[in-house]
Design an enzyme around this catalytic site. Structure first.
Site, mmCIF file in Angstrom:
data_model
loop_
_atom_site.group_PDB
_atom_site.id
_atom_site.type_symbol
_atom_site.label_atom_id
_atom_site.label_comp_id
_atom_site.label_asym_id
_atom_site.label_seq_id
_atom_site.Cartn_x
_atom_site.Cartn_y
_atom_site.Cartn_z
ATOM 1 N N THR A 14 17.897 72.145 47.659
ATOM 2 C CA THR A 14 19.305 72.539 47.616
ATOM 3 C C THR A 14 20.227 71.358 47.890
ATOM 4 O O THR A 14 19.865 70.428 48.623
ATOM 5 C CB THR A 14 19.560 73.646 48.665
ATOM 6 O OG1 THR A 14 20.961 73.829 48.819
ATOM 7 C CG2 THR A 14 18.981 73.297 50.029
ATOM 8 N N ASP A 15 21.439 71.433 47.358
ATOM 9 C CA ASP A 15 22.454 70.404 47.654
ATOM 10 C C ASP A 15 22.852 70.432 49.128
ATOM 11 O O ASP A 15 23.434 69.467 49.636
ATOM 12 C CB ASP A 15 23.686 70.580 46.755
ATOM 13 C CG ASP A 15 24.404 71.925 46.909
ATOM 14 O OD1 ASP A 15 23.940 72.781 47.688
ATOM 15 O OD2 ASP A 15 25.450 72.111 46.239
ATOM 16 N N GLU A 16 22.542 71.532 49.816
ATOM 17 C CA GLU A 16 22.958 71.652 51.218
ATOM 18 C C GLU A 16 22.257 70.653 52.130
ATOM 19 O O GLU A 16 22.718 70.409 53.247
ATOM 20 C CB GLU A 16 22.725 73.075 51.727
ATOM 21 C CG GLU A 16 23.537 74.112 50.976
ATOM 22 C CD GLU A 16 23.648 75.436 51.714
ATOM 23 O OE1 GLU A 16 23.556 75.444 52.955
ATOM 24 O OE2 GLU A 16 23.821 76.450 51.042
ATOM 25 N N TYR B 54 19.162 76.918 57.972
ATOM 26 C CA TYR B 54 18.629 77.031 56.595
ATOM 27 C C TYR B 54 18.490 75.651 55.967
ATOM 28 O O TYR B 54 17.395 75.268 55.515
ATOM 29 C CB TYR B 54 19.556 77.909 55.732
ATOM 30 C CG TYR B 54 19.315 77.717 54.243
ATOM 31 C CD1 TYR B 54 18.144 78.166 53.636
ATOM 32 C CD2 TYR B 54 20.253 77.057 53.429
ATOM 33 C CE1 TYR B 54 17.904 77.975 52.279
ATOM 34 C CE2 TYR B 54 20.035 76.868 52.071
ATOM 35 C CZ TYR B 54 18.854 77.324 51.509
ATOM 36 O OH TYR B 54 18.622 77.122 50.166
ATOM 37 N N LYS C 266 15.171 73.406 54.855
ATOM 38 C CA LYS C 266 14.953 72.914 53.487
ATOM 39 C C LYS C 266 14.801 71.382 53.501
ATOM 40 O O LYS C 266 13.945 70.840 52.792
ATOM 41 C CB LYS C 266 16.109 73.327 52.567
ATOM 42 C CG LYS C 266 16.216 74.810 52.295
ATOM 43 C CD LYS C 266 15.037 75.403 51.540
ATOM 44 C CE LYS C 266 14.944 74.958 50.097
ATOM 45 N NZ LYS C 266 13.894 75.717 49.358
HETATM 46 P P1 NAD Z 1 15.882 84.610 47.057
HETATM 47 O O1 NAD Z 1 16.146 84.835 48.507
HETATM 48 O O2 NAD Z 1 16.578 85.457 46.046
HETATM 49 O O3 NAD Z 1 14.312 84.771 46.765
HETATM 50 C C1 NAD Z 1 13.344 84.242 47.620
HETATM 51 C C2 NAD Z 1 12.013 84.850 47.223
HETATM 52 O O4 NAD Z 1 10.999 84.283 48.057
HETATM 53 C C3 NAD Z 1 11.945 86.369 47.417
HETATM 54 O O5 NAD Z 1 11.350 86.978 46.285
HETATM 55 C C4 NAD Z 1 11.066 86.547 48.644
HETATM 56 O O6 NAD Z 1 10.340 87.761 48.649
HETATM 57 C C5 NAD Z 1 10.166 85.326 48.529
HETATM 58 N N1 NAD Z 1 9.596 84.911 49.823
HETATM 59 C C6 NAD Z 1 10.268 84.728 50.990
HETATM 60 N N2 NAD Z 1 9.411 84.357 51.951
HETATM 61 C C7 NAD Z 1 8.180 84.301 51.391
HETATM 62 C C8 NAD Z 1 6.894 83.961 51.870
HETATM 63 N N3 NAD Z 1 6.689 83.618 53.166
HETATM 64 N N4 NAD Z 1 5.845 83.980 51.006
HETATM 65 C C9 NAD Z 1 6.028 84.329 49.702
HETATM 66 N N5 NAD Z 1 7.236 84.677 49.200
HETATM 67 C C10 NAD Z 1 8.293 84.661 50.026
HETATM 68 O O7 NAD Z 1 16.157 83.067 46.819
HETATM 69 P P2 NAD Z 1 16.789 82.335 45.548
HETATM 70 O O8 NAD Z 1 18.255 82.376 45.651
HETATM 71 O O9 NAD Z 1 16.113 82.807 44.338
HETATM 72 O O10 NAD Z 1 16.347 80.833 45.865
HETATM 73 C C11 NAD Z 1 15.105 80.334 45.397
HETATM 74 C C12 NAD Z 1 14.949 78.910 45.891
HETATM 75 O O11 NAD Z 1 16.041 78.119 45.427
HETATM 76 C C13 NAD Z 1 14.928 78.780 47.406
HETATM 77 O O12 NAD Z 1 13.962 77.829 47.758
HETATM 78 C C14 NAD Z 1 16.326 78.292 47.751
HETATM 79 O O13 NAD Z 1 16.324 77.511 48.912
HETATM 80 C C15 NAD Z 1 16.663 77.469 46.525
HETATM 81 N N6 NAD Z 1 18.098 77.376 46.235
HETATM 82 C C16 NAD Z 1 18.824 78.491 45.946
HETATM 83 C C17 NAD Z 1 20.185 78.364 45.647
HETATM 84 C C18 NAD Z 1 21.036 79.554 45.284
HETATM 85 O O14 NAD Z 1 22.227 79.371 45.025
HETATM 86 N N7 NAD Z 1 20.506 80.753 45.226
HETATM 87 C C19 NAD Z 1 20.786 77.108 45.671
HETATM 88 C C20 NAD Z 1 20.016 76.002 46.002
HETATM 89 C C21 NAD Z 1 18.667 76.143 46.252
#
Ligand code: NAD
Length: 333
Positions: A129-131, A153, A157
């Site tokens: 993430t950019d964070e 968070y 990351k």
């Molecule tokens: P989300 O919260 O919608 O989905 C996370 C998924 O991971 C869920 O399906 C959950 O059941 C699964 N999960 C959680 N803990 C688990 C574990 N211990 N074992 C197996 N599965 C597990 O998240 P998202 O928004 O789809 O983000 C996906 C990735 O992208 C993350 O790594 C997040 O840090 C990164 N990210 C997201 C954003 C955003 O804007 N949504 C931005 C930057 C980075």
């Protein structure tokens, strides 16, 4: 190629799986096998995979990335891992950071260890993430910028990024990392700012805006993000980090204005709430590396993408209504 997608039942993961399996919709042939490993936490939903669940190339494993035995067995059957599983909501990490440290840091290390130990070569694409760069007062961070995360968070990351890079340097594992900005689109859990605002307005409720709403975020359509992930998976270099941006910076106030307009609401529907502790004022990534090396550019304009997203929530109440309830909390991711 046989691809293991962790967190494939979440927001971005489910879009990625559908994109990997969709015929003709991609710029390159899809994988032979896609395995989703997901613990189905509150944020995961098998139904997010839609009709892809009927694809014979898709296998769903209900399991935890912290389960070394499960992860080791799966690693031996795959050529690549796209690692998205995470606890992903900043506000929840402020409430309690333990699950974030466990899943995001230790869970990633469990996967990395299995990838190193398996006899077959594995490409490990870690989605970050950019964070992790922390607040950026001016300009945009290149991938070499020091990490200065502010929330539990983003700290978890950042820890997982450093672990992934360490496994590359120490063990020679083919690790690649993407750091993207705020994603938006369909199937996003209604705790994050866009679906939170939209689902509140669709229920005739106010939207909560943190502080003065001046925090700046860059907006990336989830389909553009998934295309960037595929570009890095197919053409990225081992040991490299790639920033992924959407090219649309907005203050949260500007974002609220756009969502209000799309939902036919106005400022009377906004409720100012106390700012989030440690709230980063601005994120901004320089994504020229993925543009110049891999030809990435976002294809969705924010206005068109937001209109389609609002329309999706309007027509998919059965998906989100069971997920909302009680008083809405503020959010900006
Ligand atoms: P989300 O919260 O919608 O989905 C996370 C998924 O991971 C869920 O399906 C959950 O059941 C699964 N999960 C959680 N803990 C688990 C574990 N211990 N074992 C197996 N599965 C597990 O998240 P998202 O928004 O789809 O983000 C996906 C990735 O992208 C993350 O790594 C997040 O840090 C990164 N990210 C997201 C954003 C955003 O804007 N949504 C931005 C930057 C980075």
């Amino acid at each position: 190629m046989r691809v293991l997608v962790t967190g494939g039942a979440g927001f971005i993961g489910s879009h990625l799986v559908r994109s990997l399996l969709s015929p003709g919709g991609n710029d390159s042939p899809g994988p032979d096998v896609v395995t989703v490993l997901d613990a189905l936490t509150y944020a995961g939903n098998r139904a997010n995979l839609g009709s892809a669940v009927h694809d014979p190339r898709l296998r769903f494993v209900h399991g935890d990335i912290l389960d070394a035995e499960c992860v080791t067995a799966l690693m031996a059957e795959h050529d690549a891992v796209v690692h998205l599983a995470a606890e992903s909501h900043v506000d929840r990490s402020i409430g309690s950071g333990r699950a974030f440290a466990a899943t995001n840091a230790l869970g990633t290390q469990t996967l990395l260890e299995a990838a190193v130990r398996t006899p077959n070569p594995v490409t490990f694409l870690h989605i970050s993430t950019d964070e992790v760069y922390g607040s950026v007062p001016a300009g945009s961070c290149p991938e070499s910028h020091p990490l200065a995360p502010a929330s539990p968070y983003s700290a978890s990351k950042a820890g997982s990024d450093l672990l992934a890079l360490a496994y590359h340097r120490t063990h020679g594992l083919d690790v690649r990392i993407t750091r993207c900005s705020n994603n938006y689109g369909s199937y996003q859990f209604p705790e994050k700012i866009v679906p939170l605002f939209v689902t509140n307005l669709l229920r005739g409720r106010p939207v909560p805006l943190y502080g003065d709403g001046g925090q700046v975020r860059d907006w990336l359509h989830v389909d553009d993000h998934c295309r960037a992930i595929r570009l890095v998976l197919e053409g990225g270099r081992p040991g490299e980090v790639y920033n992924v941006g959407g090219g649309q910076e907005l203050t949260n106030r500007q974002l609220a204005e756009r969502v209000l307009a799309e939902c036919g609401a106005d400022w009377d529907d906004v409720e100012y709430v106390a700012d989030r502790p440690g709230h980063d004022a601005r994120y901004s990534v320089d994504w020229s590396k993925i543009r110049d090396e891999l030809g990435y550019a976002p294809r969705h304009s924010f206005d068109e993408g937001l209109a389609a997203t609002v329309d999706w929530y309007r027509t998919h109440r059965a998906w989100w209504e069971p997920l909302v309830g009680g008083r809405p909390a503020p959010a900006d991711r």
